[in-house]
Write a protein that holds these residues in place. Structure first.
Motif, PDB file in Angstrom:
ATOM      1  N   ALA A 162       0.718  -1.314   0.074  1.00  0.00           N
ATOM      2  CA  ALA A 162       0.260  -0.180  -0.064  1.00  0.00           C
ATOM      3  C   ALA A 162       0.768   1.255   0.109  1.00  0.00           C
ATOM      4  O   ALA A 162       0.777   2.000  -0.912  1.00  0.00           O
ATOM      5  CB  ALA A 162      -0.917  -0.068   1.039  1.00  0.00           C
ATOM      6  N   LEU A 163       1.802   1.234   0.797  1.00  0.00           N
ATOM      7  CA  LEU A 163       2.791   2.396   0.875  1.00  0.00           C
ATOM      8  C   LEU A 163       3.467   2.804  -0.478  1.00  0.00           C
ATOM      9  O   LEU A 163       3.504   3.860  -1.159  1.00  0.00           O
ATOM     10  CB  LEU A 163       3.677   2.330   1.818  1.00  0.00           C
ATOM     11  N   ARG A 164       3.779   1.566  -1.192  1.00  0.00           N
ATOM     12  CA  ARG A 164       4.502   1.712  -2.621  1.00  0.00           C
ATOM     13  C   ARG A 164       3.475   2.369  -3.459  1.00  0.00           C
ATOM     14  O   ARG A 164       3.765   3.128  -4.226  1.00  0.00           O
ATOM     15  CB  ARG A 164       5.031   0.419  -2.955  1.00  0.00           C
ATOM     16  N   LYS A 165       2.398   1.959  -3.389  1.00  0.00           N
ATOM     17  CA  LYS A 165       0.947   2.597  -4.097  1.00  0.00           C
ATOM     18  C   LYS A 165       1.060   3.881  -4.101  1.00  0.00           C
ATOM     19  O   LYS A 165       1.202   4.788  -4.930  1.00  0.00           O
ATOM     20  CB  LYS A 165       0.124   1.765  -4.033  1.00  0.00           C
ATOM     21  N   VAL A 166       1.112   4.426  -2.647  1.00  0.00           N
ATOM     22  CA  VAL A 166       0.784   5.610  -2.604  1.00  0.00           C
ATOM     23  C   VAL A 166       1.955   6.464  -2.889  1.00  0.00           C
ATOM     24  O   VAL A 166       1.797   7.745  -3.498  1.00  0.00           O
ATOM     25  CB  VAL A 166       0.676   6.007  -0.862  1.00  0.00           C
ATOM     26  N   LEU A 167       3.256   6.059  -2.464  1.00  0.00           N
ATOM     27  CA  LEU A 167       4.412   6.904  -3.090  1.00  0.00           C
ATOM     28  C   LEU A 167       4.454   6.935  -4.431  1.00  0.00           C
ATOM     29  O   LEU A 167       4.989   8.034  -5.039  1.00  0.00           O
ATOM     30  CB  LEU A 167       5.695   6.205  -2.389  1.00  0.00           C
ATOM     31  N   ALA A 168       4.264   5.897  -5.283  1.00  0.00           N
ATOM     32  CA  ALA A 168       4.183   5.929  -6.920  1.00  0.00           C
ATOM     33  C   ALA A 168       3.113   6.817  -7.340  1.00  0.00           C
ATOM     34  O   ALA A 168       3.583   7.728  -8.129  1.00  0.00           O
ATOM     35  CB  ALA A 168       4.004   4.525  -7.322  1.00  0.00           C
ATOM     36  N   TYR A 169       2.228   6.762  -6.682  1.00  0.00           N
ATOM     37  CA  TYR A 169       0.905   7.763  -6.901  1.00  0.00           C
ATOM     38  C   TYR A 169       1.371   9.112  -7.011  1.00  0.00           C
ATOM     39  O   TYR A 169       1.060  10.026  -7.708  1.00  0.00           O
ATOM     40  CB  TYR A 169      -0.429   7.509  -6.216  1.00  0.00           C
ATOM     41  N   ALA A 170       1.849   9.242  -5.502  1.00  0.00           N
ATOM     42  CA  ALA A 170       2.347  10.876  -5.568  1.00  0.00           C
ATOM     43  C   ALA A 170       3.403  11.223  -6.582  1.00  0.00           C
ATOM     44  O   ALA A 170       3.374  12.418  -7.121  1.00  0.00           O
ATOM     45  CB  ALA A 170       2.951  11.057  -4.118  1.00  0.00           C
ATOM     46  N   LYS A 171       4.394  10.354  -6.686  1.00  0.00           N
ATOM     47  CA  LYS A 171       5.337  10.643  -7.834  1.00  0.00           C
ATOM     48  C   LYS A 171       4.946  11.023  -8.990  1.00  0.00           C
ATOM     49  O   LYS A 171       5.229  11.889  -9.887  1.00  0.00           O
ATOM     50  CB  LYS A 171       6.161   9.338  -7.723  1.00  0.00           C
ATOM     51  N   PHE A 172       3.908  10.025  -9.521  1.00  0.00           N
ATOM     52  CA  PHE A 172       3.681  10.475 -10.835  1.00  0.00           C
ATOM     53  C   PHE A 172       2.332  11.233 -11.201  1.00  0.00           C
ATOM     54  O   PHE A 172       2.405  11.893 -12.311  1.00  0.00           O
ATOM     55  CB  PHE A 172       3.050   8.809 -11.597  1.00  0.00           C
ATOM     56  N   SER A 173       2.044  11.696  -9.999  1.00  0.00           N
ATOM     57  CA  SER A 173       0.712  12.704 -10.213  1.00  0.00           C
ATOM     58  C   SER A 173       1.502  14.087  -9.769  1.00  0.00           C
ATOM     59  O   SER A 173       0.575  15.224  -9.810  1.00  0.00           O
ATOM     60  CB  SER A 173      -0.631  12.402  -9.485  1.00  0.00           C
ATOM     61  N   HIS A 174       2.750  14.064  -9.525  1.00  0.00           N
ATOM     62  CA  HIS A 174       3.307  15.231  -8.844  1.00  0.00           C
ATOM     63  C   HIS A 174       2.379  15.881  -7.558  1.00  0.00           C
ATOM     64  O   HIS A 174       2.304  17.152  -7.659  1.00  0.00           O
ATOM     65  CB  HIS A 174       3.546  16.224  -9.842  1.00  0.00           C
ATOM     66  N   LYS A 175       1.881  15.262  -6.806  1.00  0.00           N
ATOM     67  CA  LYS A 175       1.113  15.858  -5.705  1.00  0.00           C
ATOM     68  C   LYS A 175       1.960  15.608  -4.346  1.00  0.00           C
ATOM     69  O   LYS A 175       2.615  14.453  -4.348  1.00  0.00           O
ATOM     70  CB  LYS A 175      -0.340  15.279  -5.695  1.00  0.00           C
ATOM     71  N   GLU A 176       1.393  16.407  -3.295  1.00  0.00           N
ATOM     72  CA  GLU A 176       1.727  16.114  -1.865  1.00  0.00           C
ATOM     73  C   GLU A 176       1.178  14.903  -1.354  1.00  0.00           C
ATOM     74  O   GLU A 176      -0.012  14.568  -1.930  1.00  0.00           O
ATOM     75  CB  GLU A 176       1.449  17.369  -1.204  1.00  0.00           C
ATOM     76  N   ILE A 177       1.698  14.279  -0.653  1.00  0.00           N
ATOM     77  CA  ILE A 177       1.140  13.155   0.028  1.00  0.00           C
ATOM     78  C   ILE A 177       0.129  13.576   1.174  1.00  0.00           C
ATOM     79  O   ILE A 177       0.480  14.316   1.948  1.00  0.00           O
ATOM     80  CB  ILE A 177       1.865  12.221   0.810  1.00  0.00           C
ATOM     81  N   SER A 178      -1.126  13.260   0.600  1.00  0.00           N
ATOM     82  CA  SER A 178      -2.347  13.532   1.684  1.00  0.00           C
ATOM     83  C   SER A 178      -3.306  12.300   2.102  1.00  0.00           C
ATOM     84  O   SER A 178      -3.131  11.447   0.951  1.00  0.00           O
ATOM     85  CB  SER A 178      -3.156  14.875   1.229  1.00  0.00           C
ATOM     86  N   ILE A 179      -4.094  12.441   2.884  1.00  0.00           N
ATOM     87  CA  ILE A 179      -5.272  11.524   2.883  1.00  0.00           C
ATOM     88  C   ILE A 179      -6.029  11.150   1.676  1.00  0.00           C
ATOM     89  O   ILE A 179      -6.130  10.127   1.234  1.00  0.00           O
ATOM     90  CB  ILE A 179      -6.282  11.663   4.084  1.00  0.00           C
ATOM     91  N   ASN A 180      -6.402  12.531   1.049  1.00  0.00           N
ATOM     92  CA  ASN A 180      -7.089  12.394  -0.347  1.00  0.00           C
ATOM     93  C   ASN A 180      -6.281  11.618  -1.252  1.00  0.00           C
ATOM     94  O   ASN A 180      -6.863  10.836  -1.891  1.00  0.00           O
ATOM     95  CB  ASN A 180      -7.506  13.645  -0.782  1.00  0.00           C
ATOM     96  N   LEU A 181      -4.978  11.835  -1.333  1.00  0.00           N
ATOM     97  CA  LEU A 181      -4.487  11.310  -2.356  1.00  0.00           C
ATOM     98  C   LEU A 181      -4.192   9.775  -1.937  1.00  0.00           C
ATOM     99  O   LEU A 181      -4.199   8.795  -2.961  1.00  0.00           O
ATOM    100  CB  LEU A 181      -2.793  11.800  -2.341  1.00  0.00           C
ATOM    101  N   ALA A 182      -3.830   9.404  -0.729  1.00  0.00           N
ATOM    102  CA  ALA A 182      -3.896   8.138  -0.179  1.00  0.00           C
ATOM    103  C   ALA A 182      -5.043   7.199  -0.772  1.00  0.00           C
ATOM    104  O   ALA A 182      -5.032   6.151  -1.103  1.00  0.00           O
ATOM    105  CB  ALA A 182      -3.409   7.839   1.128  1.00  0.00           C
ATOM    106  N   ARG A 183      -6.063   7.914  -0.498  1.00  0.00           N
ATOM    107  CA  ARG A 183      -7.455   7.215  -0.815  1.00  0.00           C
ATOM    108  C   ARG A 183      -7.644   6.995  -2.083  1.00  0.00           C
ATOM    109  O   ARG A 183      -8.045   5.770  -2.548  1.00  0.00           O
ATOM    110  CB  ARG A 183      -8.678   8.261  -0.101  1.00  0.00           C
ATOM    111  N   GLU A 184      -7.367   7.985  -2.844  1.00  0.00           N
ATOM    112  CA  GLU A 184      -7.150   7.792  -4.475  1.00  0.00           C
ATOM    113  C   GLU A 184      -6.537   6.668  -4.950  1.00  0.00           C
ATOM    114  O   GLU A 184      -6.657   5.814  -5.571  1.00  0.00           O
ATOM    115  CB  GLU A 184      -6.736   9.101  -4.906  1.00  0.00           C
ATOM    116  N   ALA A 185      -5.027   6.620  -4.312  1.00  0.00           N
ATOM    117  CA  ALA A 185      -4.278   5.642  -4.716  1.00  0.00           C
ATOM    118  C   ALA A 185      -4.463   4.176  -4.362  1.00  0.00           C
ATOM    119  O   ALA A 185      -4.405   3.381  -5.009  1.00  0.00           O
ATOM    120  CB  ALA A 185      -2.844   5.956  -3.959  1.00  0.00           C
TER     121      ALA A 185
END
Ligand SMILES: Nc1ncnc2c1ncn2[C@@H]1O[C@H](COP(=O)(O)OP(=O)(O)OP(=O)(O)O)[C@@H](O)[C@H]1O
Length: 491
Positions: free
Chosen positions: A363-386
């Protein structure tokens, strides 16, 4: 392949090859050879699932499919996502069997000469082949040859140390015992038997002992191996009649770390050789650490002579980590990846991913990859999306009726009051809480939830969701109650 662009066979083949290379450096050699290397073919398609790349691997039977899905799928997805530069989902499709084949997938795309380990029947024969529908590859998919690098890293993994192992109540006993053994091998707790469910850190812990001992005594003879490797060695030496070599290899060690001894089940000759090695090592005060998915007496099809010896030193369990430990693990692992993880996000992930540490890492890798590719800050919303897919799988299992019953029990009101028109606060409030949880934990829309609460209007549900959600931020007692309810509902 470029996102949205045309596929190139070379690009896709290269993606899979590089994925295999990365896996080979991360997995124990035996695991890589058993589970990944033999995969006969992979397909990659881009369009079938919107902007998500879909990599389909064909697996020969249900057993392998389930095992790979549980053990390796998150990691394969993360690696391919990383290498492809776009989110990649893994599908595991049952390969249709060729008439007369022994269960292997069609060989058309398989490489001609992949060196195989001594093949051992470690799994039950798979059920019959699935119809072609199971093969999910779309018409636009490209068939890739299975490619695996010739060498794979194995033995002690230098990254699995006590420093990188987060301590907590769940691993306290096992960690303390392991530290003790690392400091004075061959003295007490011999053998050390560590058991627990998948992905809880057993392998990590025994590598940590090996690393610690090698740091103190670089010349110590330390061997880590998976039980399957031992089985394989026994078979090889049996065929060649070279049991002296086997003895020379195992009986001379200072520390033997052997993972997943439940794999010895039903393998009499292996058990006999292991018994010999075991006795020889203990006699010369070498240390043995074993892991298993169950405690010694719970092992099936393993000679009692062995299981009673397994239990003769110290047997310790590793439990699933509790919430705070899961949060600490996430924060530490994110830090190691060079991306600080806000505490509220770590709590959000940890609350939703509870099975084991391996899933937490996925799950962590998914969130980190998602943040990297979407160029967004890590947030609860981003984690929820990822983690959308993962969360919806969990939430789908929770029904509104179950929520109503659990909340009614918790606040000691009748389930019927969830649908009734009664308005006293002692009833209305639990009802609002149940509506809030129904919105949070299921995929139901506001009107659907209203319908299930005695045909109420969706604005009533919306009001409840906002009210309880808002109060939750300020009222710690309510927040606590909601936590308990959520934990109960998520099982
Ligand atoms: N307490 C912990 N702190 C940091 N990382 C951990 C911890 N526990 C487990 N991990 C990590 O979780 C992953 C899975 O752990 P590991 O492979 O050791 O589990 P296991 O119990 O041996 O599972 P299996 O029975 O499936 O082999 C590894 O990447 C490991 O480093």
């Amino acid at each position: 392949m470029q996102p949205g662009g045309a596929h190139s066979v070379d690009w896709a083949a290269d993606l899979w090859r590089r994925g295999c290379e990365r896996l080979a450096t991360e997995l124990p050699e035996q695991q890589f050879n058993t589970w990944i290397r033999p995969l006969p073919a992979a397909t990659v398609s881009g369009e079938a699932a919107g902007d998500v790349l879909v990599a389909t691997l064909k697996v020969p039977n249900h057993f392998k499919r389930d095992w790979i899905r549980r053990q390796y799928a998150p990691r394969i997805e993360a690696i391919l996502t990383d290498l492809a530069g776009r989110p990649t989902r893994l599908e595991l499709a049952l390969a249709a069997r060729e008439p007369g084949s022994a269960g292997a997938a069609p060989a058309a795309a398989a490489p001609a000469a992949l060196p195989q380990q001594a093949a051992l029947p470690i799994e039950p024969a798979g059920p019959g082949p699935k119809p072609a529908a199971a093969a999910a590859a779309s018409a636009s998919a490209i068939v890739l040859p299975s490619q695996a690098p010739a060498s794979a890293k194995h033995r002690i993994n230098p990254q699995l140390t006590f420093d990188t192992l987060v301590p907590g109540r769940a691993n306290q006993m096992a960690r303390t015992a392991a530290l003790h053994v690392a400091g004075a091998p061959g003295v007490t707790y011999n053998p050390l038997f560590i058991y627990g469910g998948v992905g809880l850190g057993k392998t990590h812990l025994i590598h940590a002992v090996g690393n610690a001992l090698l740091k103190d005594r670089p010349d110590a003879r330390v061997l880590y191996l998976h039980a399957e490797q031992f089985i394989s060695d026994v078979v090889k030496n049996y065929q060649r009649k070279t049991f002296d070599e086997l003895k020379a290899k195992y009986h001379s060690l200072d520390l033997l770390l052997i993972d997943d001894v439940q794999f010895f089940a039903g393998k009499d000759r292996t058990q006999e050789e292991f018994f010999n090695a075991f006795e020889a090592l203990l006699a010369k005060r070498a240390h043995i650490i074993m892991t298993s998915d169950t405690y010694p007496k719970g092992l099936v099809d393993i000679d009692e002579r062995l299981t009673s010896r397994f239990d003769a030193g110290l047997t310790v369990a590793i439990e699933p980590p509790e919430l705070e430990m899961r949060v600490a693990i996430l924060i530490k692992k994110a830090e190691a990846e060079g991306t600080p993880m806000p505490e509220d996000v770590a709590f959000f992930i940890a609350k939703n991913v509870r099975a084991n540490v391996r899933e937490l890492e996925g799950a962590l890798r998914k969130v980190l990859a998602y943040a990297k590719f979407s160029h967004k800050e890590i947030s609860i919303n981003l984690a929820r999306e990822a983690l959308k897919d993962l969360l919806s799988i969990q939430n789908r299992q929770i029904g509104v009726e179950n929520i109503q019953k659990t909340v009614a029990d918790f606040y000691k009101i009748k389930v019927a009051d969830m649908y009734s028109k009664k308005r006293p606060a002692s009833i209305a409030r639990p009802r609002q809480i149940a509506m809030y949880l129904a919105k949070e934990l299921t995929q139901k829309s506001l009107p659907e939830i209203g319908e299930l609460f005695g045909g109420r209007d969706h604005t009533t549900v919306l009001h409840a969701v906002r009210k309880i959600g808002g109060e939750r931020q300020k009222n710690t007692e309510l927040n606590q109650q909601l936590h308990v309810l959520e934990q109960t509902l998520k099982g």
